[in-house]
Structure formats: C-alpha cells, structure tokens
Write a protein that holds these residues in place. Sequence first.
Motif, mmCIF file in Angstrom:
data_model
loop_
_atom_site.group_PDB
_atom_site.id
_atom_site.type_symbol
_atom_site.label_atom_id
_atom_site.label_comp_id
_atom_site.label_asym_id
_atom_site.label_seq_id
_atom_site.Cartn_x
_atom_site.Cartn_y
_atom_site.Cartn_z
ATOM 1 N N GLY A 1 0.786 -1.225 0.000
ATOM 2 C CA GLY A 1 0.000 0.000 0.000
ATOM 3 C C GLY A 1 0.817 1.274 0.000
ATOM 4 O O GLY A 1 0.315 2.342 -0.363
ATOM 5 N N PHE A 2 2.094 1.218 0.404
ATOM 6 C CA PHE A 2 2.914 2.422 0.460
ATOM 7 C C PHE A 2 3.422 2.794 -0.936
ATOM 8 O O PHE A 2 3.786 1.922 -1.718
ATOM 9 N N TYR A 3 3.489 4.090 -1.210
ATOM 10 C CA TYR A 3 4.028 4.547 -2.497
ATOM 11 C C TYR A 3 4.513 5.987 -2.375
ATOM 12 O O TYR A 3 4.126 6.719 -1.462
ATOM 13 N N ARG A 4 5.364 6.376 -3.296
ATOM 14 C CA ARG A 4 5.855 7.745 -3.375
ATOM 15 C C ARG A 4 5.066 8.480 -4.458
ATOM 16 O O ARG A 4 4.986 8.034 -5.593
ATOM 17 N N ALA A 5 4.463 9.607 -4.068
ATOM 18 C CA ALA A 5 3.627 10.377 -4.992
ATOM 19 C C ALA A 5 4.477 11.324 -5.831
ATOM 20 O O ALA A 5 5.407 11.966 -5.315
ATOM 21 N N GLY A 6 4.163 11.415 -7.090
ATOM 22 C CA GLY A 6 4.855 12.338 -7.965
ATOM 23 C C GLY A 6 4.441 13.776 -7.684
ATOM 24 O O GLY A 6 3.357 14.039 -7.166
ATOM 25 N N GLY A 7 5.312 14.722 -8.014
ATOM 26 C CA GLY A 7 4.994 16.128 -7.831
ATOM 27 C C GLY A 7 5.205 16.639 -6.427
ATOM 28 O O GLY A 7 4.882 17.796 -6.128
ATOM 29 N N ARG A 8 5.744 15.808 -5.545
ATOM 30 C CA ARG A 8 6.043 16.213 -4.171
ATOM 31 C C ARG A 8 7.489 15.866 -3.874
ATOM 32 O O ARG A 8 8.018 14.886 -4.388
ATOM 33 N N SER A 9 8.087 16.649 -2.976
ATOM 34 C CA SER A 9 9.475 16.390 -2.605
ATOM 35 C C SER A 9 9.529 15.519 -1.362
ATOM 36 O O SER A 9 8.653 15.579 -0.498
ATOM 37 N N ALA A 10 10.566 14.698 -1.280
ATOM 38 C CA ALA A 10 10.775 13.857 -0.103
ATOM 39 C C ALA A 10 11.171 14.751 1.076
ATOM 40 O O ALA A 10 11.823 15.773 0.892
ATOM 41 N N LEU B 1 5.541 10.471 0.712
ATOM 42 C CA LEU B 1 5.184 9.096 1.053
ATOM 43 C C LEU B 1 3.705 9.025 1.426
ATOM 44 O O LEU B 1 3.238 9.744 2.315
ATOM 45 N N PHE B 2 2.981 8.140 0.744
ATOM 46 C CA PHE B 2 1.550 7.975 0.983
ATOM 47 C C PHE B 2 1.232 6.494 1.152
ATOM 48 O O PHE B 2 2.058 5.626 0.864
ATOM 49 N N ALA B 3 0.021 6.235 1.634
ATOM 50 C CA ALA B 3 -0.418 4.851 1.804
ATOM 51 C C ALA B 3 -1.809 4.681 1.229
ATOM 52 O O ALA B 3 -2.688 5.523 1.463
ATOM 53 N N ARG B 4 -1.985 3.612 0.473
ATOM 54 C CA ARG B 4 -3.325 3.190 0.064
ATOM 55 C C ARG B 4 -3.860 2.363 1.228
ATOM 56 O O ARG B 4 -3.595 1.163 1.338
#
Length: 338
Positions: free
Chosen positions: A165-174, A178-181
């Motif tokens: 479920g975890f993923y790195r979203a585009g268009g945002r800086s680290a 980091l987001f979770a489904r």
Amino acid sequence: MRRTRTRALASTIAATALVLSACGSSDDGAGGDEGNDPQATSAGSQLASTWPLTGLPVEGDDSAVQDHPVLVLKMDNTSSSAPQVGLGSADLVVEELVEGGMTRLAAFYYSQVPDDAGPVRSMRASDIGIVSPVDASMVTSGAAPITIKRINGAGIEFFGEGAKGFYRAGGRSAPYNLFARMDETATLTRGGERPADYLTWGDAADLPKGKPATSLAASFGGGHTTSWSFRDGRYAIDNGYAAAGDEFPADSVLVLRVEVGDAGYRDPAGNPVPETKLEGKGEAMLFHDGRVVRGTWSKDGLGAPIELATKQGELKVPAGHTWIELVPREAGNVTFSR
C-alpha cells in the motif's frame, strides 16, 4: 506480537451479549439468573451498535466489528504536507508536539479507511499512550531505533515504507511524498473484535452548559498554533493543510494539557525530540456546539483509557468526530473567544 488486553470491556460485554442472546432462555427455566440479565444484554447491544472511535450508531448492514484493527496513520502537519489527504475519512485525530515546536497528526481509521492518505511520517514514543488504549496498528514511515525499540516493547504493530500500500507520490518532494493506500495496507492485519471506546461517549443534551466559545487557538509553545472556528455546526481549522473537501469533520475539539519530557535523542537537525506524557492527570477543555466546558482528564497508564470529569462528575463527549489537542502544560497555551 500484539498484546491481548483483558481491559477491552466493550468487546467483552458485546461478546457476552451475543451469548446471552443465543442462550437467554430455556423451556425448563434452568440455568439460574446469569443468562437472563436484561441490563447486560442491553449494554452489549448498545456497544455493538456504535463505533468505538466516535460513539455514532452503525448504519445499514455495516458492523461495529471490522476485519482489521484500528489503524493510526502518522501524518505530517506542516506547510510542506499541503495538501493533506485522507483526513476527511478519519474517525478521530490526535495532534501532538514533535521537535522544532511543530506538530504531527495521528489519524485514526476504523469505521472506514480511505483509498489514499498522507503524507506519512514517522512515529514517536508519545504514540504509545495515544494508540495503546484501542490496540491500534500504526502506519508510519518508520522511527528512530530507540523509538522502534519502545514501540516493539509496548507490543504495538506497525507498517512502514515497503509494506503493501505504500508509495511515493509524484509532484512532491521527499520526505513529504510518502503515501499509503490504506485499503490495501489494512489487509496486512486482522481485527476480530470490537475495540474499546476511545472516549466515554454521551449525548450533547447532557453536556454541561459551559461558556460561549466560537473560536479557539491551541498553541504548542511558539512553533505552532492550531486555530479553530465554529461555523455551520462544526469546528474548522483556520490554518490547516487538508485538501479542499477532505477536511476532518470535527464535531468536538478536546484539549488536554499534558506534561512534555525529553525522548532522549535528537533529530537530524539537532533538535531535541519531545515526548508527550499521556498518563496521569491534567486540565481538560471540551469545545462543542460553540461552547466550552472545563474539566479534568486522567489516565492511569499508557494503555488505559482517557477519563474526563467535572466537579459534578463524569464528563462524556458527545458522540461524533473528535479532534484531540495534546497541548504542553508548561510551554503551551489555549485561548478562546465568544
């Protein structure tokens, strides 16, 4: 390994109610009085028909027992997190102090889980007292080794980056990408019983009158202040970062004045990491329907529930969505106006 709590009263009563319902009477009247206690059956039925994190009734064909435990996602709460995603689906939110005078959110999900939520950030030792009363599992980017050791020692299950479920979203800086489904992450763990109520829920009609308070500001000590306004029957954050239409629907704001200590390490920038002590007792302020009721809170241990009281007796929180502000007793401040 997750802890099994003998203090999960709600689950115990609910289970008892089911047994009583199945075996409550017999044709020959045998079995004594224990199987025919209408008060026990009523209490169990009432608990089983309400959500533990809001006290609201379960509707339709849904069940107060989900196939996952309470999930608590640690969410960034700075301008870098904008827009925050998933707060509108949370049952309850706790705002806690972190290093640099900033705050972080613990978003509780049980009655529903969103498709996406974040930005996901790291745990703190403060979270032990926040999540333990309902045996929650945590969704987090990780934590310092000393914190992970304490989280593990407390028996708290958690899932971090790399888990389902975890993923790195585009268009945002680290690290704010980091987001979770959450619907996917929820499949990694199992529930099986209704959690205990997080607060003692009641009816708004029974709440003490209190004083008018249509705005409030919770200061965490100079680094951050969360400002609220009461409008259209609910509380809205005036300086929040939630995506439009995805704001937390706060029916009540509960302020607890808490002791804050040193967690024993520093962040990468050299700031000392604070630790909120969510046990003991302190001042409480319950904001609901444009008014404030003053009282006290107590918590017998990190795993114990929060109990509220006024001079007249127990203080119950009106059923609904509650945002809890853990405001430092010494460095913080709370102001409100009509």
